[in-house]
Design an enzyme around this catalytic site. Structure first.
Site, PDB file in Angstrom:
ATOM      1  N   THR A  97       0.863  -1.180   0.000  1.00 28.66           N
ATOM      2  CA  THR A  97       0.000   0.000   0.000  1.00 28.66           C
ATOM      3  C   THR A  97       0.900   1.231   0.000  1.00 28.66           C
ATOM      4  O   THR A  97       1.586   1.517   0.986  1.00 28.66           O
ATOM      5  CB  THR A  97      -0.921   0.021   1.225  1.00 28.66           C
ATOM      6  OG1 THR A  97      -1.775  -1.126   1.182  1.00 28.66           O
ATOM      7  CG2 THR A  97      -1.783   1.277   1.237  1.00 28.66           C
ATOM      8  N   LYS A 172      -7.525   1.060  -2.791  1.00 34.11           N
ATOM      9  CA  LYS A 172      -7.100   0.688  -1.433  1.00 34.11           C
ATOM     10  C   LYS A 172      -7.329   1.850  -0.470  1.00 34.11           C
ATOM     11  O   LYS A 172      -7.681   1.645   0.699  1.00 34.11           O
ATOM     12  CB  LYS A 172      -5.631   0.270  -1.434  1.00 34.11           C
ATOM     13  CG  LYS A 172      -5.089  -0.124  -0.055  1.00 34.11           C
ATOM     14  CD  LYS A 172      -5.840  -1.307   0.555  1.00 34.11           C
ATOM     15  CE  LYS A 172      -5.337  -1.633   1.965  1.00 34.11           C
ATOM     16  NZ  LYS A 172      -4.000  -2.258   1.974  1.00 34.11           N
ATOM     17  N   LYS A 240       0.110   5.233   8.425  1.00 30.89           N
ATOM     18  CA  LYS A 240       0.802   5.461   7.153  1.00 30.89           C
ATOM     19  C   LYS A 240      -0.205   5.493   6.015  1.00 30.89           C
ATOM     20  O   LYS A 240      -0.177   6.377   5.153  1.00 30.89           O
ATOM     21  CB  LYS A 240       1.844   4.364   6.931  1.00 30.89           C
ATOM     22  CG  LYS A 240       2.659   4.488   5.648  1.00 30.89           C
ATOM     23  CD  LYS A 240       2.102   3.655   4.497  1.00 30.89           C
ATOM     24  CE  LYS A 240       2.239   2.183   4.748  1.00 30.89           C
ATOM     25  NZ  LYS A 240       1.777   1.378   3.574  1.00 30.89           N
TER      26      LYS A 240
END
Length: 290
Positions: A97, A172, A240
């Site tokens: 990701t 995502k 993150k």
């Protein structure tokens, strides 16, 4: 069956690479900590390599699952990066990701090496990786996706091409935005039930069968009630991911007020020492601050 390289053997990558080897592919693994790659070979067969470049040599597909943008750049473009070892016509499939921006940059770099690039971030957590039941959301050229999809199927419950390069990463982001709100809502609901003196198991049994039901409720409500937060996807990694979502939201003009708020709640969890707790640890914050 294909010759594959898998770069990154964390809680997700380790079992994913194992599924590929079990499916009959010839897998060479690389991990920054070499001992983990050696352990993987002992458990699954295949082979290990000392660098991404060496692992990628001669591979039809190179899969990656590392930490962040910088990690991905390093394994692709570093001194011994994978792109230097990949043969013309090979396909790089990235399960990390990361930002859509680094994805597009690396796809362009890959093209300069005669290599195709598919961004393919994953959802489903450690259990999904171990059970081969991941959701995989992809971006890239249709022809490249069509070649990669049968390989990805070794660990996927569902795999779909969403659009061109970067579309997988943006999807995502949608996933993480949705999870952030759901976990906070579930945390508040369970904490509310506790404060009201209700039996949480009974409450969940009833409300999970209606409109409040979710994957998080089905899979995390019991452990949240018991204060167990060791389920793989760490708060540090979630923050993150949410930072990527918030930055992209600013760039495209999408308002993310709940995401921004929950990101700060996760910051509180970090201040409690919960950096490596999984994302369901939001309830621990409520218990502390109530």
């Amino acid at each position: 069956m294909a010759k594959l390289a898998f770069l990154g053997l964390g809680v997700m990558g380790y079992p994913m690479a194992g599924h590929l080897q079990a499916a009959g592919h010839d897998v060479t693994v690389y991990n920054r900590t070499a001992a983990k790659a050696e352990d993987w070979v002992k458990a699954h067969g295949g082979s290990s390599a000392a660098t991404p470049r060496e692992a990628a040599k001669g591979a039809d597909f190179v899969m990656s699952c590392v930490g962040n943008d910088d990690d991905l750049r390093e394994i692709c473009l570093g001194k011994d990066g994978a792109f230097k070892g990949m043969k013309t016509g090979a396909i790089f499939v990235d399960h990390t990701t990361v930002s859509a921006a680094v994805t597009r940059d690396l796809a362009e770099e890959a093209g300069g090496h005669g290599v195709a690039f598919v961004d393919a971030p994953i959802s489903g957590g450690q259990a999904g990786a171990e059970n081969g039941q991941l959701s995989v959301m992809c971006g890239g050229a249709q022809a490249d996706y069509d070649k990669a999809e049968p390989v990805i199927a070794a660990y996927a419950k569902i795999c779909r091409r969403i659009g061109e390069t970067g579309a997988g990463q943006v999807t995502k982001m949608c996933n993480q935005i949705a999870i952030a709100g759901i976990v906070q809502g579930l945390s508040e609901s369970l904490n509310f039930a506790e404060k009201a003196g209700l039996d949480i198991a009974s409450v969940v049994e009833v409300i999970s069968q209606g409109a409040a039901g979710s994957w998080q409720m089905a899979n995390r409500s019991k452990t949240m009630a018991e204060g167990e937060f060791e389920h793989g996807f760490a708060v540090d990694w979630m923050r993150k991911d949410l930072a990527i979502c918030l930055q992209t939201g600013d760039e495209i003009g999408a308002s993310l007020p709940v995401t921004a708020l929950v990101d700060q709640f996760y910051k509180d969890v970090q201040s409690m020492g919960g950096n490596r707790w999984d994302t369901s640890a939001l309830i621990a914050r409520l218990r502390r601050f109530d």
